[in-house]
Design an enzyme around this catalytic site. Sequence first.
Site, PDB file in Angstrom:
ATOM      1  N   PHE A 200      47.215  37.635  39.362  1.00 36.23           N
ATOM      2  CA  PHE A 200      45.796  37.296  40.473  1.00 36.23           C
ATOM      3  C   PHE A 200      45.691  39.131  40.932  1.00 36.23           C
ATOM      4  O   PHE A 200      46.688  39.539  40.766  1.00 36.23           O
ATOM      5  CB  PHE A 200      46.237  36.778  41.611  1.00 36.23           C
ATOM      6  CG  PHE A 200      45.375  36.298  42.829  1.00 36.23           C
ATOM      7  CD1 PHE A 200      44.699  35.660  42.749  1.00 36.23           C
ATOM      8  CD2 PHE A 200      45.143  37.632  43.228  1.00 36.23           C
ATOM      9  CE1 PHE A 200      44.183  35.640  44.128  1.00 36.23           C
ATOM     10  CE2 PHE A 200      44.088  37.881  44.457  1.00 36.23           C
ATOM     11  CZ  PHE A 200      43.518  36.782  44.819  1.00 36.23           C
ATOM     12  N   ASP A 309      48.480  46.638  37.886  1.00 37.74           N
ATOM     13  CA  ASP A 309      47.852  46.253  39.334  1.00 37.74           C
ATOM     14  C   ASP A 309      48.943  46.328  40.372  1.00 37.74           C
ATOM     15  O   ASP A 309      50.188  45.752  40.516  1.00 37.74           O
ATOM     16  CB  ASP A 309      47.673  45.522  39.693  1.00 37.74           C
ATOM     17  CG  ASP A 309      46.356  44.033  40.523  1.00 37.74           C
ATOM     18  OD1 ASP A 309      46.752  45.074  41.280  1.00 37.74           O
ATOM     19  OD2 ASP A 309      46.200  43.331  40.441  1.00 37.74           O
ATOM     20  N   LYS A 340      46.260  47.368  49.990  1.00 34.18           N
ATOM     21  CA  LYS A 340      46.745  46.701  50.972  1.00 34.18           C
ATOM     22  C   LYS A 340      47.462  47.265  51.964  1.00 34.18           C
ATOM     23  O   LYS A 340      47.494  48.187  52.165  1.00 34.18           O
ATOM     24  CB  LYS A 340      47.965  45.411  49.829  1.00 34.18           C
ATOM     25  CG  LYS A 340      47.048  44.375  49.428  1.00 34.18           C
ATOM     26  CD  LYS A 340      48.129  43.098  50.017  1.00 34.18           C
ATOM     27  CE  LYS A 340      47.180  42.058  49.065  1.00 34.18           C
ATOM     28  NZ  LYS A 340      46.790  41.649  50.330  1.00 34.18           N
ATOM     29  N   THR A 364      27.851  51.838  48.685  1.00 29.55           N
ATOM     30  CA  THR A 364      27.502  52.468  50.286  1.00 29.55           C
ATOM     31  C   THR A 364      28.329  53.397  50.260  1.00 29.55           C
ATOM     32  O   THR A 364      28.513  55.184  50.933  1.00 29.55           O
ATOM     33  CB  THR A 364      27.084  51.732  50.869  1.00 29.55           C
ATOM     34  OG1 THR A 364      25.473  51.337  50.450  1.00 29.55           O
ATOM     35  CG2 THR A 364      26.611  53.325  52.026  1.00 29.55           C
TER      36      THR A 364
END
Length: 480
Positions: A200, A309, A340, A364
């Site tokens: 995931f 990851d 996280k 941005t």
Amino acid sequence: MRSLRISKLFVLRRYGTRVDEGWQAALRTAAVPGPVGVAQKEAYAQISPHMAATMRIFFDIEASLGNYIADVDGNVYLDAFSQISSATLGYNHPAVLAACESSDMKNFMANRPAMGYFPHSKFPQQLEQTLMRCAPTGMDGVTTMMCGSCSNENAFKAVFKAWMNRERGTDEVSDAECDAANFNKGEGNKLSIMSFKGAFHGRTFGCASCTNTRGRIKVDIPLLDFPIVDHPQLLYPLEDHAAENAAEESRCLEQVRHVIRERAQKGKPVAGMIIEPIQAEGGDRTATDSFYRQLRNICLEENVYFIVDEVQTGAGVSGKWWAHEHWGLETPPDVVTFAKKMQAAGFYFQKSLNNNWGPTIFNTFVGDPARLVILDAVLNVNEEENLTPKAAAVGDYVKDEILALSQKYSEIQNVRGRGTLVAWDHPSMAARDKVVGDAMQNGLLLGGCGNQSIRLRPSLTFDESHADEFLHLFEKTLNH
């Protein structure tokens, strides 16, 4: 039990001792969520059905402390899930509250800079003091982002740019290439990121193309032709299945090499590979440290960029600040993504990926300096209280106790984990879901993952006394 409201005494006390001393799980309503929570969910569903569909409780921020989360009905739960693994020091930690009162925090909140064009005057020093202070070994730079998905998505773009620059021998591109790209044409379309079954990596288009946990989140969405290969399916206990597991890992490694070479021959090269140290949403699956070392070597041999990851595994909970540090790599990853429990999000990279022609890596805000103020407080507390090695010790204790429970309750299977990233299986998804639901009715928040697994994701301040309460509530749930 203490008042649910946080007093100034709690905020001012020294946080070398347990912040939530004297607290415990306590339910005030016959069922959870209670009547106030049910009514609020009904109203919420009218405004935002997408978000209401997944909510569990309405979180009363002011009434929560340490490792205890309160809901709007006054119920207090021991939280072993920590905001989907993102509450680093638990709730209302005094060091974090003090950071939020700082002049820097107020300035960043009131005058949020568009970091791509207008980074604030102290931003280079802030990066050095926070993200580079805890950077993985071998990383030369860092780019901040807003969440785990956009961290991975932009890491993919950095890899694609680096791969193309390396192949053509220059970072210059022609006007014709730019014109073609405007209509989604060009050489970059042939590239891909390799991921693993059970992975995931997020829900944006590139990340979803690398995700292999639940078809429900991908169905009907046009995704990319990215290869997904087998992840080792280890047998437990590991010490009883060394030969079978070694054969399984060898099979997966051969498949990785085969797919990379096959796609290269077809003109669809694999530019990068992404892997989690522990497949969190995929069922908390992992492999041996040797597997990851060999995987890294394959990437080096095949000229594939290696992305780790660490969105759910970073920030000390594995017993090291970065879970991939357990692997003992001779050559560091090319990219490490984070979010996280790091409070901030983004990706670290080696200098070979520092080109941002376009700019390709841009939005941005490009992160949020306010989150780095909180990370600074987290890093200070982690160092002062030695929390990362404590996570290793507490995790070992919890894992041993759950292993003991598995001798008494046959439904607990395949106990595994590193640090407080502990998990186990139940016989079926229905059985797992019942345990998670029943635990909540007993004042314990757990997280399901994969087809039949439960994972623990507590904060770094989760200590042995919290572990004992967890074990008590968990066994009470099993006896329900």
